[in-house]
Write an enzyme that holds these catalytic residues in place. Structure first.
Site, PDB file in Angstrom:
ATOM      1  N   SER A  50       0.828  -1.206   0.000  1.00 14.32           N
ATOM      2  CA  SER A  50       0.000   0.000   0.000  1.00 14.32           C
ATOM      3  C   SER A  50       0.860   1.251   0.000  1.00 14.32           C
ATOM      4  O   SER A  50       1.993   1.231   0.461  1.00 14.32           O
ATOM      5  CB  SER A  50      -0.917   0.018   1.213  1.00 14.32           C
ATOM      6  OG  SER A  50      -1.640   1.232   1.221  1.00 14.32           O
ATOM      7  N   LYS A  96      -4.664  -6.796   3.005  1.00  7.18           N
ATOM      8  CA  LYS A  96      -4.664  -5.658   2.060  1.00  7.18           C
ATOM      9  C   LYS A  96      -6.091  -5.336   1.618  1.00  7.18           C
ATOM     10  O   LYS A  96      -6.457  -4.170   1.446  1.00  7.18           O
ATOM     11  CB  LYS A  96      -3.773  -5.976   0.850  1.00  7.18           C
ATOM     12  CG  LYS A  96      -3.770  -4.869  -0.225  1.00  7.18           C
ATOM     13  CD  LYS A  96      -3.131  -3.588   0.267  1.00  7.18           C
ATOM     14  CE  LYS A  96      -3.411  -2.334  -0.538  1.00  7.18           C
ATOM     15  NZ  LYS A  96      -3.203  -2.337  -1.951  1.00  7.18           N
ATOM     16  N   HIS A 128      -7.637  -3.364   4.279  1.00  7.85           N
ATOM     17  CA  HIS A 128      -7.087  -2.004   4.179  1.00  7.85           C
ATOM     18  C   HIS A 128      -7.844  -1.209   3.115  1.00  7.85           C
ATOM     19  O   HIS A 128      -8.253  -0.069   3.337  1.00  7.85           O
ATOM     20  CB  HIS A 128      -5.586  -2.071   3.846  1.00  7.85           C
ATOM     21  CG  HIS A 128      -5.000  -0.753   3.434  1.00  7.85           C
ATOM     22  ND1 HIS A 128      -5.178  -0.215   2.167  1.00  7.85           N
ATOM     23  CD2 HIS A 128      -4.279   0.161   4.118  1.00  7.85           C
ATOM     24  CE1 HIS A 128      -4.579   0.950   2.104  1.00  7.85           C
ATOM     25  NE2 HIS A 128      -4.022   1.208   3.266  1.00  7.85           N
ATOM     26  N   ASN A 129      -8.033  -1.815   1.961  1.00  9.83           N
ATOM     27  CA  ASN A 129      -8.687  -1.091   0.865  1.00  9.83           C
ATOM     28  C   ASN A 129     -10.151  -0.801   1.172  1.00  9.83           C
ATOM     29  O   ASN A 129     -10.663   0.258   0.801  1.00  9.83           O
ATOM     30  CB  ASN A 129      -8.551  -1.883  -0.440  1.00  9.83           C
ATOM     31  CG  ASN A 129      -7.132  -1.811  -0.989  1.00  9.83           C
ATOM     32  OD1 ASN A 129      -6.231  -1.326  -0.323  1.00  9.83           O
ATOM     33  ND2 ASN A 129      -6.926  -2.290  -2.201  1.00  9.83           N
ATOM     34  N   GLU A 133     -10.135   2.021   3.442  1.00 12.01           N
ATOM     35  CA  GLU A 133      -9.756   3.209   2.636  1.00 12.01           C
ATOM     36  C   GLU A 133     -10.992   3.751   1.892  1.00 12.01           C
ATOM     37  O   GLU A 133     -11.237   4.963   1.872  1.00 12.01           O
ATOM     38  CB  GLU A 133      -8.667   2.792   1.654  1.00 12.01           C
ATOM     39  CG  GLU A 133      -8.226   3.864   0.691  1.00 12.01           C
ATOM     40  CD  GLU A 133      -7.231   3.312  -0.342  1.00 12.01           C
ATOM     41  OE1 GLU A 133      -6.292   2.597   0.048  1.00 12.01           O
ATOM     42  OE2 GLU A 133      -7.426   3.563  -1.546  1.00 12.01           O
TER      43      GLU A 133
HETATM   44  P1  NBP Z   1      -1.249  -1.996 -13.494  1.00  9.42           P
HETATM   45  O1  NBP Z   1      -2.217  -2.604 -12.540  1.00  9.42           O
HETATM   46  O2  NBP Z   1      -1.692  -0.843 -14.307  1.00  9.42           O
HETATM   47  O3  NBP Z   1      -0.691  -3.154 -14.473  1.00  9.42           O
HETATM   48  C1  NBP Z   1       0.215  -2.846 -15.463  1.00  9.42           C
HETATM   49  C2  NBP Z   1       1.334  -3.866 -15.479  1.00  9.42           C
HETATM   50  O4  NBP Z   1       0.827  -5.194 -15.699  1.00  9.42           O
HETATM   51  C3  NBP Z   1       2.295  -3.591 -16.653  1.00  9.42           C
HETATM   52  O5  NBP Z   1       3.590  -3.883 -16.229  1.00  9.42           O
HETATM   53  C4  NBP Z   1       1.782  -4.566 -17.706  1.00  9.42           C
HETATM   54  O6  NBP Z   1       2.715  -4.877 -18.679  1.00  9.42           O
HETATM   55  C5  NBP Z   1       1.511  -5.745 -16.829  1.00  9.42           C
HETATM   56  N1  NBP Z   1       0.723  -6.798 -17.480  1.00  9.42           N
HETATM   57  C6  NBP Z   1      -0.562  -6.808 -17.882  1.00  9.42           C
HETATM   58 BR1  NBP Z   1      -1.708  -5.385 -17.794  1.00  9.42          BR
HETATM   59  N2  NBP Z   1      -0.944  -7.968 -18.435  1.00  9.42           N
HETATM   60  C7  NBP Z   1       0.160  -8.739 -18.381  1.00  9.42           C
HETATM   61  C8  NBP Z   1       0.416 -10.055 -18.792  1.00  9.42           C
HETATM   62  N3  NBP Z   1      -0.556 -10.815 -19.314  1.00  9.42           N
HETATM   63  N4  NBP Z   1       1.657 -10.543 -18.625  1.00  9.42           N
HETATM   64  C9  NBP Z   1       2.626  -9.789 -18.081  1.00  9.42           C
HETATM   65  N5  NBP Z   1       2.442  -8.522 -17.637  1.00  9.42           N
HETATM   66  C10 NBP Z   1       1.216  -8.000 -17.799  1.00  9.42           C
HETATM   67  O7  NBP Z   1       0.099  -1.574 -12.719  1.00  9.42           O
HETATM   68  P2  NBP Z   1       0.280  -0.846 -11.318  1.00  9.42           P
HETATM   69  O8  NBP Z   1      -0.644   0.318 -11.141  1.00  9.42           O
HETATM   70  O9  NBP Z   1       1.753  -0.630 -11.182  1.00  9.42           O
HETATM   71  O10 NBP Z   1      -0.179  -1.939 -10.245  1.00  9.42           O
HETATM   72  C11 NBP Z   1       0.433  -3.202 -10.144  1.00  9.42           C
HETATM   73  C12 NBP Z   1      -0.304  -4.004  -9.083  1.00  9.42           C
HETATM   74  O11 NBP Z   1      -0.208  -3.303  -7.824  1.00  9.42           O
HETATM   75  C13 NBP Z   1      -1.799  -4.166  -9.358  1.00  9.42           C
HETATM   76  O12 NBP Z   1      -2.241  -5.402  -8.869  1.00  9.42           O
HETATM   77  C14 NBP Z   1      -2.420  -3.062  -8.566  1.00  9.42           C
HETATM   78  O13 NBP Z   1      -3.761  -3.342  -8.204  1.00  9.42           O
HETATM   79  C15 NBP Z   1      -1.520  -3.035  -7.337  1.00  9.42           C
HETATM   80  N6  NBP Z   1      -1.486  -1.762  -6.619  1.00  9.42           N
HETATM   81  C16 NBP Z   1      -1.541  -0.586  -7.313  1.00  9.42           C
HETATM   82  C17 NBP Z   1      -1.484   0.617  -6.609  1.00  9.42           C
HETATM   83  C18 NBP Z   1      -1.515   1.931  -7.344  1.00  9.42           C
HETATM   84  O14 NBP Z   1      -1.629   2.965  -6.678  1.00  9.42           O
HETATM   85  N7  NBP Z   1      -1.387   1.950  -8.660  1.00  9.42           N
HETATM   86  C19 NBP Z   1      -1.357   0.604  -5.210  1.00  9.42           C
HETATM   87  C20 NBP Z   1      -1.269  -0.614  -4.553  1.00  9.42           C
HETATM   88  C21 NBP Z   1      -1.331  -1.789  -5.271  1.00  9.42           C
HETATM   89  P3  NBP Z   1       2.765  -4.006 -20.038  1.00  9.42           P
HETATM   90  O15 NBP Z   1       3.586  -2.812 -19.706  1.00  9.42           O
HETATM   91  O16 NBP Z   1       3.405  -4.920 -20.998  1.00  9.42           O
HETATM   92  O17 NBP Z   1       1.347  -3.666 -20.409  1.00  9.42           O
END
Ligand code: NBP
Length: 490
Positions: free
Chosen positions: A135, A189, A192-193, A196
């Site tokens: 988080s 988590k 937490h969400n 949130e």
């Molecule tokens: P995203 O949730 O937007 O996912 C994008 C990533 O997933 C990119 O690296 C993309 O690769 C990859 N991806 C996908 Br889409 N399909 C794929 C596949 N079939 N094989 C391999 N890679 C694949 O990214 P994020 O916002 O960094 O979040 C990552 C995780 O962390 C998620 O589960 C999210 O819920 C969680 N999270 C996010 C936050 C936040 O604030 N954003 C906070 C806490 C937790 P590509 O570049 O090739 O498309």
């Protein structure tokens, strides 16, 4: 490529990219892979331009095979891809490349059910699969997130050696703890969400009432939030909302940015998993559910606009009164206590029924910094949960009980005032209804029991005797009760 790396990261988008930089800054050597290489290249290029202690600690690879080959054994690989099918895709390609004893950590917002399934699938190849909540959003990932790993204890010890230095630091220590067996990390988590969601919705409702109920200008609302943020409502979310409500429109010439932001929220958020899990485990979480529902209703703009034309008298602001503002603050605090009470009750149930063995006070501790719901309030939650024997419900805690009693009048007046003006306060009023339900020794569900017995002969229990009873309702007699089945009253 340099020698064996400490950790691999798969998925270099917002979270994975920033965690990679965070790890490198803390002296870990990281091998990073992203499905689309341009993201990897962008991260490497940005790091190359930066003069910081982690420079040179990141290696970008084009293939999973290269990632696996780059890692020290047993390998520790953090997967930070989109929750859902993407995690299964990655695992299907990654697991055959790994050796027994390697650890794969899913740091995304995966459903705990998926994690339970993946623990089994990965385990069949001798790979340990760990679900870990992360988080803090983009900034938390970069400067110190709150980390919530679950799974086998031996895996936790191995991960803690790596990740502890990268986690947020609270006054009580680093924001990482062992959350419990199996899918506990992702369950924690998820809670937490859910909290949130509730925290955000409660603050948004307060803003609505201050603006549309009391007619306060944005600058005054910002001042109210800033004042609350200096007291017992101090939190990251309160602080950022104080800034949000007064921010000028950065694209327009006049007005507030908030007035230009559409009210439709995304429907994919992980908060909705909480009501689902709560139903499965039989725990009521109405404040969190109200917050999830509020987003679902917000995502129906055409319906709302049609009905607004048909029904809505615009709420007429009442003259602002200092007492009304104070009452809204009391309603916010009381509703917040209810949201946390529900979230932790659900977690306690899971810790027991799903055999997580989670230390609830530790969970409150690691939310104190690095994550979106960070607040001073969590100290009180932690103290209440750590008390031996701890209250099995936060409302039983003496300190929270005193706060609720102090806020109750203002909470009621706030809900009454909003109702009279036609301003919905879904989370604040759901909390009040929750409180007014759990504080009553006798509920009208005795009517429901009677109805069920009349139409379905389901039977009921009596207050004055043991056993199970069923009545001959056709004659509506209070004298013709008979014990039901073999379980006759004693
Ligand atoms: P995203 O949730 O937007 O996912 C994008 C990533 O997933 C990119 O690296 C993309 O690769 C990859 N991806 C996908 Br889409 N399909 C794929 C596949 N079939 N094989 C391999 N890679 C694949 O990214 P994020 O916002 O960094 O979040 C990552 C995780 O962390 C998620 O589960 C999210 O819920 C969680 N999270 C996010 C936050 C936040 O604030 N954003 C906070 C806490 C937790 P590509 O570049 O090739 O498309």
């Amino acid at each position: 490529m340099a020698g064996p790396h400490d950790v691999g990261i798969i998925g270099l988008a917002v979270m994975g990219g920033n965690l990679t930089r965070n790890f490198a800054r803390h002296g870990l050597t990281v091998a990073g892979y992203n499905r689309t290489y341009t993201r990897t290249a962008a991260l490497l290029a940005a790091e190359h331009d930066r003069a910081h202690p982690g420079r040179g600690c990141i290696t970008g690879v084009r293939r999973l095979e290269d990632l696996v080959a780059a890692l020290r054994r047993p390998r520790r690989i953090l997967v930070m891809v989109k929750a859902g099918a993407a995690v299964d895709d990655v695992l299907a390609r990654l697991t055959p490349l790994l050796s027994s004893g390697d650890i794969v950590i899913d740091g995304g917002n995966s459903s705990f059910h998926d994690t339970d399934r993946r623990v089994v699938t990965a385990g069949a190849s001798g790979v340990t699969f760990v679900g870990m909540g992360v988080s803090g959003g983009a900034a938390g990932a970069l400067y110190g997130p709150s980390l919530m790993p679950g799974g086998p204890k031996h895996a936790y010890r191995s991960l803690a050696r790596l990740f502890t230095r990268t986690a947020a630091m609270a006054d009580s220590g680093p924001c990482i703890t062992y959350c419990g067996r199996g899918s506990a990390g992702h369950f924690v988590k998820m809670i937490h969400n859910g909290i949130e969601y509730a925290d955000m919705q409660i603050i948004a409702e307060a803003q609505d009432l201050l603006r549309n109920g009391l007619g306060l200008p944005a600058s005054a609302i910002s001042d109210v939030f800033a004042e609350w943020n200096a007291g017992e409502l101090a939190s990251y979310l309160m602080a950022i909302t104080a800034d949000i409500v007064r921010a000028p429109d950065d694209l327009g010439e006049n007005g507030l940015l908030l007035d230009q932001i559409d009210d439709v929220t995304g429907r994919t958020g992980s908060g909705r998993m909480v009501p689902q899990a709560a139903l499965e485990l039989g725990i009521a979480v109405p404040t969190i559910t109200a917050a999830v529902d509020a987003r679902l209703l917000a995502s129906l703009p055409e319906l709302r606009q049609r009905l607004a034309r048909r029904f809505a008298p615009a709420p007429r602001p009442m003259p602002q009164r200092r007492a009304a503002v104070r009452a809204i603050g009391e309603a916010v605090l009381a509703a917040k206590i209810c949201a946390y009470a529900q979230g932790f009750q659900l977690l306690a149930e899971a810790a027991d029924v799903l055999d997580y063995g989670t230390d609830l006070a530790e969970v409150a501790r690691i939310w104190k910094a690095g994550c979106i719901i960070r607040s001073e309030f969590l100290d009180e939650v932690r103290t209440a949960l750590a008390r031996a024997p701890g209250p099995d419900h936060l409302l039983q805690d003496a300190a929270f009980g005193r706060t609720i009693r102090r806020c109750l009048g203002g909470w009621r007046r706030t809900v009454q005032r909003a109702t009279a003006q036609g301003i919905a306060l879904p989370a604040i009023s759901a909390s009040l209804a929750y409180f007014d339900t759990v504080r009553r020794a006798h509920l009208p569900t005795n009517v429901v029991q009677a109805q069920r017995d009349l139409f379905g002969a389901h039977g009921y229990q009596r207050r004055d005797r043991h056993g199970r009873f069923s009545s001959s309702w056709s004659v509506a007699s209070t004298t013709r009760r008979r014990p039901k089945g073999g379980d006759r009253h004693g």
